[in-house]
Write an enzyme that holds these catalytic residues in place. Structure first.
Site, PDB file in Angstrom:
ATOM      1  CG  HIS A  67      -2.098  -0.907   1.055  1.00  0.00           C
ATOM      2  ND1 HIS A  67      -1.966  -2.276   1.085  1.00  0.00           N
ATOM      3  CD2 HIS A  67      -3.407  -0.650   0.805  1.00  0.00           C
ATOM      4  CE1 HIS A  67      -3.152  -2.822   0.884  1.00  0.00           C
ATOM      5  NE2 HIS A  67      -4.036  -1.873   0.708  1.00  0.00           N
ATOM      6  N   PRO A  68       0.448   2.235  -0.791  1.00  0.00           N
ATOM      7  CG  PRO A  68      -0.812   3.733  -2.075  1.00  0.00           C
ATOM      8  CD  PRO A  68      -0.760   2.291  -1.638  1.00  0.00           C
ATOM      9  CB  SER A  84      -4.287   4.530  -4.424  1.00  0.00           C
ATOM     10  OG  SER A  84      -4.200   3.192  -4.087  1.00  0.00           O
ATOM     11  CD  GLN A  85      -3.346  10.290  -7.702  1.00  0.00           C
ATOM     12  OE1 GLN A  85      -2.455   9.451  -7.684  1.00  0.00           O
ATOM     13  NE2 GLN A  85      -3.179  11.535  -7.323  1.00  0.00           N
ATOM     14  CD  GLU A  87      -9.565   3.504  -2.843  1.00  0.00           C
ATOM     15  OE1 GLU A  87     -10.229   2.575  -3.325  1.00  0.00           O
ATOM     16  OE2 GLU A  87      -8.405   3.345  -2.404  1.00  0.00           O
ATOM     17  CD  GLN A  88      -3.499   7.941  -0.403  1.00  0.00           C
ATOM     18  OE1 GLN A  88      -2.972   8.950   0.065  1.00  0.00           O
ATOM     19  NE2 GLN A  88      -2.846   6.800  -0.557  1.00  0.00           N
ATOM     20  CG  PHE A 119      -0.719   4.335   9.843  1.00  0.00           C
ATOM     21  CD1 PHE A 119      -1.320   3.562  10.823  1.00  0.00           C
ATOM     22  CD2 PHE A 119       0.143   5.332  10.223  1.00  0.00           C
ATOM     23  CE1 PHE A 119      -1.059   3.784  12.159  1.00  0.00           C
ATOM     24  CE2 PHE A 119       0.408   5.562  11.557  1.00  0.00           C
ATOM     25  CZ  PHE A 119      -0.191   4.782  12.523  1.00  0.00           C
ATOM     26  CB  VAL A 120      -3.514  -0.063   5.346  1.00  0.00           C
ATOM     27  CG1 VAL A 120      -4.628  -0.249   4.322  1.00  0.00           C
ATOM     28  CG2 VAL A 120      -2.159  -0.357   4.717  1.00  0.00           C
ATOM     29  CG  LEU A 121      -7.413   5.280   7.562  1.00  0.00           C
ATOM     30  CD1 LEU A 121      -6.844   5.905   8.813  1.00  0.00           C
ATOM     31  CD2 LEU A 121      -7.275   6.213   6.417  1.00  0.00           C
TER      32      LEU A 121
END
Ligand SMILES: NC(=O)N[C@H]1NC(=O)NC1=O
Length: 173
Positions: A67-68, A84-85, A87-88, A119-121
């Site tokens: 995970h990034p 990811s782009q 979601e973040q 951290f993954v969330l």
């Protein structure tokens, strides 16, 4: 996209479409496909969860390491995986204030040092202040608990990605 289609696509297309349900882990999709046919979204999701649960601890930590970083350089550069782009960015992590950016970078580094993985969330359900508070809380947890929490987040991220893929009429299938 309906389940009939999901159950009938060939291996390559299946892995292409579902290869990032678990971040940067197309192996999960490749393994899950052998469990066809799937009855519905929940059934498909269950097989991704079973794949994660069946891994040895080293494999589970490997999943987390794929995970990034939250609000990391890749996000600013726009080089994350598309999911990811999105979601973040939805969490407002793309343009945090300078203080918030520093705070998150420090927390990310502390997490790596303490647990050995980032951290993954589930970013899309939170905002930057909540993310930072949550990371501060989790930093104080015992490593075994943090591993369980982070894997739970991976599963929720995967469920939401599956819902995106199946809810939308997936153009790639
Ligand atoms: N590190 C981390 O949690 N990354 C992510 N979370 C999320 O919802 N999308 C991600 O890329």
């Amino acid at each position: 996209m309906n389940m009939e289609k999901v159950n009938s696509v060939d291996f390559g297309d299946f892995v292409e479409v579902f290869g990032n349900v678990i971040e940067r882990c197309p192996l999960a999709a490749a393994a899950v496909r052998s469990q066809r046919p799937f009855s519905d979204l929940e059934d498909l999701e269950k097989h991704f969860c079973t794949f994660i649960d069946a891994l040895p601890r080293s494999g589970q930590e490997g999943i987390l390491r794929c995970h990034p970083h939250l609000a990391g350089r890749e996000l600013q550069r726009g080089t994350l995986a598309a999911e990811s782009q999105r979601e973040q960015s939805a969490a407002g992590l793309q343009n945090p204030g300078t203080d918030e950016r520093r705070r998150l970078a420090k927390l990310n580094a502390q997490c790596r040092a303490r647990f050995g993985f980032p951290f993954v969330l589930v970013a899309r359900l939170r905002d930057p202040a909540v993310v930072a508070r949550e990371l501060e809380r989790r930093l104080r947890c015992p490593p075994a608990q943090e591993l369980r929490t982070a894997l739970g987040e991976v599963k929720t991220i995967g469920r939401l990605r599956l819902a995106d893929l199946l809810g939308a009429d997936c153009a790639r299938l």
